[in-house]
Write a protein that holds these residues in place. Structure first.
Motif, PDB file in Angstrom:
ATOM      1  N   SER A 165       0.799  -1.038  -0.108  1.00  0.00           N
ATOM      2  CA  SER A 165      -0.032   0.017   0.116  1.00  0.00           C
ATOM      3  C   SER A 165       1.166   1.330  -0.099  1.00  0.00           C
ATOM      4  N   LEU A 172      -3.944  -7.142  -3.700  1.00  0.00           N
ATOM      5  CA  LEU A 172      -4.208  -6.785  -2.476  1.00  0.00           C
ATOM      6  C   LEU A 172      -5.086  -7.475  -1.998  1.00  0.00           C
ATOM      7  N   CYS A 207      -7.671   0.529   1.454  1.00  0.00           N
ATOM      8  CA  CYS A 207      -5.683   1.063   1.368  1.00  0.00           C
ATOM      9  C   CYS A 207      -5.230   2.104   1.063  1.00  0.00           C
TER      10      CYS A 207
END
Length: 188
Positions: free
Chosen positions: A117, A153, A173
């Motif tokens: 992130s 992710l 994120c």
């Protein structure tokens, strides 16, 4: 002649004008004790009839002409990969490689979700900026980059089965979608 830090470009309408600008740039460099990297220095262009420029251009005091590039080949200038044909394929490949570098590391557990992130927010995003600012990027490619990032992710968070929309994953994120970043950058 335009220069920024260690990148310089000379633009001219004619070969004679290019030679004069080259001499002027040489005088400026000499006066300010600057040197030129002759292996990185390239000449490209087209004549008025559209044929590629092949006229030898010499850096004053040198006997070997500067290397010529085909007008369709890319030159890296200020981080952007440019061609006289305004073909952005090389730039888009470099941008794609930046995204894939982070997402592959994420998918193979080489970096954590937090690290990914932060990389996407503070490293990858800014690295894409020059391309977002200048290249014509198809919407489908922007969407695919956002999808690739969101899927990586989600997989790293063991949520790929949950079918969470990519916009939610990116928002959680705190990653601005590349498609939105592109629009904002082009607007600014």
């Amino acid at each position: 002649s335009r220069g920024y830090c260690d990148d310089t470009v000379i633009l001219a309408d004619t070969v004679d004008q290019l030679k004069r600008m080259n001499n002027f740039t040489h005088e400026f460099f000499t006066k300010h004790n600057l040197t030129i990297n002759l292996t990185k220095t390239k000449v490209t262009g087209r004549h008025a009839d559209g044929t590629a420029l092949t006229t030898p251009i010499f850096w004053p005091g040198r006997t070997t002409p500067l290397a010529h590039l085909d007008p369709g080949d890319t030159i890296r200038y200020l981080g952007a990969h440019l061609s006289l044909d305004l073909n952005w394929n090389t730039q888009l490949k470099k941008m794609n490689a930046n995204i894939m570098h982070t997402t592959v590391a994420l998918k193979h557990n080489r970096i954590s979700l937090l690290q990914a992130s932060l990389l996407l927010q503070h490293v990858t995003g800014p690295k894409l900026d020059i391309g977002l600012r200048h290249a014509d990027i198809p919407t489908s490619l922007l969407k695919s980059w956002d999808t690739t990032i969101a899927n990586a992710l989600a997989a790293r968070a063991d949520l790929s089965y949950a079918k969470i929309h990519k916009s939610a994953i990116l928002a959680i994120c705190r990653i601005q979608p590349i498609q939105h970043r592109y629009i904002a950058t082009r607007t600014a």
